[in-house]
Design an enzyme around this catalytic site. Sequence first.
Site, PDB file in Angstrom:
ATOM      1  N   CYS A   1      90.434 110.765  47.331  1.00  0.00           N
ATOM      2  CA  CYS A   1      89.013 110.999  47.096  1.00  0.00           C
ATOM      3  C   CYS A   1      88.879 111.515  45.663  1.00  0.00           C
ATOM      4  O   CYS A   1      89.280 112.646  45.362  1.00  0.00           O
ATOM      5  CB  CYS A   1      88.487 112.021  48.099  1.00  0.00           C
ATOM      6  SG  CYS A   1      86.715 112.299  48.004  1.00  0.00           S
TER       7      CYS A   1
ATOM      8  N   CYS B   1     118.816 107.993  28.321  1.00  0.00           N
ATOM      9  CA  CYS B   1     117.945 108.726  29.233  1.00  0.00           C
ATOM     10  C   CYS B   1     116.503 108.263  29.095  1.00  0.00           C
ATOM     11  O   CYS B   1     115.931 108.295  28.005  1.00  0.00           O
ATOM     12  CB  CYS B   1     118.039 110.223  28.922  1.00  0.00           C
ATOM     13  SG  CYS B   1     116.824 111.229  29.779  1.00  0.00           S
TER      14      CYS B   1
END
Length: 302
Positions: free
Chosen positions: A127, A153
């Site tokens: 919502c 990474c």
Amino acid sequence: MTRFALITSLLLTAMTATAQKPAPLTAEERRVIIGKGTEAPFSGRYYDFDEEGTYRCRQCGAALYRSEDKFDAGCGWPSFDDELPGAIRRQRDADGRRTEILCARCGAHLGHVFAGEGFTPKNLRHCVNSISLTFEPKSAEQHEQTAIFAGGCFWGVEYMFSRVPGVRSIEAGYTGGHTENPTYEEVCSHTTGHAEAVRIRFDPAQVSYETLARLFFEIHDPTQADGQGPDIGDQYRSELFYTTPEQREVGERLIGELRAKGYDVVTRITPASRFWPAEAYHQNYYERKGQQPYCHSRVRRF
């Protein structure tokens, strides 16, 4: 995956180009997005709205929801039964009962999420305040292209590319291996064949693929095999996953240029395969932590 302590002497040298930011928030937007307020029901621009496209964060522009996942719950606010991978962060609301949803990239308040209401087969309802969103029509999305890079990474790679004007969205994930739905732990076990990678959606009218590929070769060490700096392992390999023949040509040409300059490039050039988004806590890692990469910095090679 082993992470070394952040070392201040190795912090990233700031890039000159910065990403284009959305316009400053209005007072009412700040009340909802920063102050965690709520707009009046049935008043938002996206409640009775059914165009095809992508809903983005008003504060930072990150992609959050697809129009395909929007439905009418009759509640007075836009409702969605799914989110884009890694886009949403959940936390206990201040009232102690509800679950608040926030933009994973910038922490903007979006609304609340509810489960078990039975509105759709997914049995989930985000919502969301319209004022927390902007909308990008599908016609604009058709001009997007995708680039996939692995260069150590993925926290650092994601951070570096997120600063480039023309990059519309970026997510960390796994690709290039054989295991379906890989987890972080599985990838770290060296049994999946996957590399840590980033998937970038960009506007070619603002930034070319070659510009992104050149940056890729300058923000990591393309001469280091199966690792980047202190991070060692096959999941940290250097690999360019092309989505078109043109991208393959660009990658091969740039590697040729670097080898001509004396760089012993080990970067693989591989057809793109399925990309598996990483867990939510890997998305926008440095942005959320307020830190900078410790193993990625830009070195001019071209």
